[in-house]
Design a protein around this motif. Structure first.
Motif, mmCIF file in Angstrom:
data_model
loop_
_atom_site.group_PDB
_atom_site.id
_atom_site.type_symbol
_atom_site.label_atom_id
_atom_site.label_comp_id
_atom_site.label_asym_id
_atom_site.label_seq_id
_atom_site.Cartn_x
_atom_site.Cartn_y
_atom_site.Cartn_z
ATOM 1 N N ARG A 1 0.114 4.121 6.024
ATOM 2 C CA ARG A 1 0.783 5.220 6.753
ATOM 3 C C ARG A 1 1.919 4.679 7.624
ATOM 4 N NH1 ARG A 1 -4.562 6.999 7.226
ATOM 5 N NH2 ARG A 1 -4.683 6.232 9.363
ATOM 6 N N LEU A 2 1.698 3.546 8.267
ATOM 7 C CA LEU A 2 2.736 2.921 9.088
ATOM 8 C C LEU A 2 3.955 2.564 8.239
ATOM 9 C CD1 LEU A 2 3.745 1.707 11.764
ATOM 10 C CD2 LEU A 2 2.542 -0.396 11.128
ATOM 11 N N MET A 3 3.713 1.999 7.081
ATOM 12 C CA MET A 3 4.817 1.629 6.196
ATOM 13 C C MET A 3 5.564 2.880 5.714
ATOM 14 S SD MET A 3 4.955 -1.599 6.270
ATOM 15 C CE MET A 3 6.256 -1.717 5.043
ATOM 16 N N LEU A 4 4.837 3.939 5.433
ATOM 17 C CA LEU A 4 5.502 5.185 5.020
ATOM 18 C C LEU A 4 6.346 5.774 6.153
ATOM 19 C CD1 LEU A 4 2.864 7.005 2.799
ATOM 20 C CD2 LEU A 4 4.852 5.660 2.106
ATOM 21 N N MET B 1 8.022 3.984 8.259
ATOM 22 C CA MET B 1 9.270 3.205 8.188
ATOM 23 C C MET B 1 10.170 3.757 7.084
ATOM 24 S SD MET B 1 9.110 0.634 10.446
ATOM 25 C CE MET B 1 10.027 -0.745 9.814
ATOM 26 N N GLU B 2 9.585 4.026 5.922
ATOM 27 C CA GLU B 2 10.362 4.570 4.799
ATOM 28 C C GLU B 2 10.978 5.918 5.167
ATOM 29 O OE1 GLU B 2 11.142 3.202 1.931
ATOM 30 O OE2 GLU B 2 9.808 1.471 1.948
ATOM 31 N N THR B 3 10.205 6.768 5.821
ATOM 32 C CA THR B 3 10.701 8.081 6.242
ATOM 33 C C THR B 3 11.857 7.927 7.222
ATOM 34 O OG1 THR B 3 8.544 9.090 5.889
ATOM 35 C CG2 THR B 3 10.057 10.269 7.348
ATOM 36 N N PHE B 4 11.719 7.019 8.172
ATOM 37 C CA PHE B 4 12.791 6.777 9.137
ATOM 38 C C PHE B 4 14.085 6.387 8.416
ATOM 39 C CE2 PHE B 4 15.353 3.749 11.517
ATOM 40 C CZ PHE B 4 15.698 4.522 12.615
ATOM 41 N N ILE B 5 13.990 5.478 7.470
ATOM 42 C CA ILE B 5 15.184 5.023 6.751
ATOM 43 C C ILE B 5 15.834 6.189 6.004
ATOM 44 C CG2 ILE B 5 16.014 3.505 4.909
ATOM 45 C CD1 ILE B 5 13.670 1.583 5.890
#
Length: 149
Positions: free
Chosen positions: A16-19, A21-25
């Protein structure tokens, strides 16, 4: 080859944390093709076969040419990348291999010829995110097809 562990099941919070980051980008409106180029180049350097395979497939779906995909590992030697893309690929390499030389001032200056400081930070975050994914993939033994059921 055998997957060491399923990181999705082992700790869903990390995923979830990695997702996040992806959403932020994505919210920063980084060009999706450029982001895939970053992902592939970092994954090549980190030897993450799972990520290389996934992101090459994604780039093909976006309509990218086979020349640009196949020759990404030798981007300096071919005329297929713009000056702005070259700056990003250069930054991707030095950040991914940070312990070798840090980030030389010339690389930073090259980036600012094409991108604002805000865009620089978005691109830097994109590079860091794929490097994190690569480390998860390599450490857990991921390979193309390992998640196919």
């Amino acid at each position: 080859m055998q997957l060491r562990l399923d990181h999705y099941k082992a700790n869903p919070g990390v995923y979830r944390l990695m997702l996040t980051m992806e959403t932020f980008i994505k919210e920063q409106q980084l060009d999706p093709v450029l982001y895939e180029l970053i992902k592939i180049r970092a994954s090549q350097l980190n030897r993450c076969a799972y990520c290389i395979d996934m992101h090459i497939r994604d780039l093909r779906k976006m309509g990218e040419t086979e020349e640009r995909i196949a020759l990404l590992s030798v981007w300096r030697e071919v005329p297929y990348y713009t000056a702005a893309e070259r700056a990003v690929l250069h930054l991707t390499e030095v950040v991914t291999e940070l312990s070798q030389q840090g980030v030389p001032q010339a690389v930073y200056d090259e980036m600012l010829e094409h991108y604002s400081e805000q865009q620089f930070m978005t691109i830097l975050t994109a590079i860091n995110t794929i490097n994190c994914w690569n480390r998860i993939g390599v450490a857990t033994g991921m390979f193309p097809g390992c998640r196919d059921k």
